[in-house]
Design a protein around this motif. Sequence first.
Motif, PDB file in Angstrom:
ATOM      1  N   ALA A  10       2.589  -7.510  -7.539  1.00 37.11           N
ATOM      2  CA  ALA A  10       2.984  -6.975  -6.234  1.00 37.11           C
ATOM      3  C   ALA A  10       1.855  -6.159  -5.611  1.00 37.11           C
ATOM      4  N   ILE A  11       1.180  -5.361  -6.417  1.00 42.26           N
ATOM      5  CA  ILE A  11       0.076  -4.547  -5.901  1.00 42.26           C
ATOM      6  C   ILE A  11      -1.041  -5.442  -5.378  1.00 42.26           C
ATOM      7  N   THR A  12      -1.379  -6.481  -6.147  1.00 37.65           N
ATOM      8  CA  THR A  12      -2.457  -7.382  -5.738  1.00 37.65           C
ATOM      9  C   THR A  12      -2.096  -8.161  -4.483  1.00 37.65           C
ATOM     10  N   LEU A  13      -0.901  -8.742  -4.466  1.00 39.69           N
ATOM     11  CA  LEU A  13      -0.494  -9.541  -3.300  1.00 39.69           C
ATOM     12  C   LEU A  13      -0.365  -8.702  -2.043  1.00 39.69           C
ATOM     13  N   LEU A  14       0.205  -7.511  -2.180  1.00 36.77           N
ATOM     14  CA  LEU A  14       0.345  -6.650  -1.010  1.00 36.77           C
ATOM     15  C   LEU A  14      -1.024  -6.250  -0.467  1.00 36.77           C
ATOM     16  N   GLY A  15      -1.981  -5.975  -1.362  1.00 33.14           N
ATOM     17  CA  GLY A  15      -3.319  -5.622  -0.902  1.00 33.14           C
ATOM     18  C   GLY A  15      -3.998  -6.768  -0.180  1.00 33.14           C
ATOM     19  N   ILE A  16      -3.883  -7.984  -0.735  1.00 34.69           N
ATOM     20  CA  ILE A  16      -4.526  -9.143  -0.099  1.00 34.69           C
ATOM     21  C   ILE A  16      -3.857  -9.472   1.231  1.00 34.69           C
ATOM     22  N   VAL A  17      -2.521  -9.477   1.244  1.00 39.71           N
ATOM     23  CA  VAL A  17      -1.805  -9.791   2.489  1.00 39.71           C
ATOM     24  C   VAL A  17      -2.052  -8.712   3.541  1.00 39.71           C
ATOM     25  N   GLY A  18      -2.069  -7.446   3.119  1.00 39.38           N
ATOM     26  CA  GLY A  18      -2.321  -6.359   4.066  1.00 39.38           C
ATOM     27  C   GLY A  18      -3.703  -6.442   4.687  1.00 39.38           C
ATOM     28  N   LEU A  19      -4.699  -6.716   3.857  1.00 46.43           N
ATOM     29  CA  LEU A  19      -6.056  -6.878   4.401  1.00 46.43           C
ATOM     30  C   LEU A  19      -6.151  -8.111   5.297  1.00 46.43           C
ATOM     31  N   GLY A  20      -5.441  -9.186   4.926  1.00 49.34           N
ATOM     32  CA  GLY A  20      -5.431 -10.386   5.761  1.00 49.34           C
ATOM     33  C   GLY A  20      -4.819 -10.135   7.121  1.00 49.34           C
TER      34      GLY A  20
END
Length: 113
Positions: A10-20
Motif C-alpha cells: 500500500a505504501i509503495t502503490l500510494l507513493g507511485i500513484v500519488g507522484l503519477g
Amino acid sequence: MGPISAFLTAITLLGIVGLGIMLGGSLVLRKEAGFPFELVGIFMLFVLLIVGPIEFMLIRQLSRLTGAVDDRRSFQPPQPVHELRPASVGNLPEPGSVIEGTTRTLEYTRREQ
C-alpha cells in the motif's frame, strides 16, 4: 499475503500513484488546459498535502505492527502468584467513638471554670 507485506504494498502503490497524479496532472494542466504556473504549483501542493500524510500514517501503522510482532516474541510468561488469604477480622480491637475522649475533656473544663 501477511499484514506487513500488505502495508508495504500500500505504501509503495500510494507513493507511485500519488507522484503519477502530481506529475501527470501538472503536465496536463499546463500543456492542455493552459493554466499558469502558479495554479499548477498549487495543484501539486494540494496533491502533496493529501498523499504525504496518508503515507506518514501508513508508515506509522507499519511501525506499530512490526513493534507488536517483536513484543509478542519477547513476551515472558507471568510468574505464578502466591495465593493471598483475606485478613482475619477477629483480632482487630473494637472501634471507639471519635468524640469520646473530647467530651470528657470538655466536661472537665466546664466544671473547673
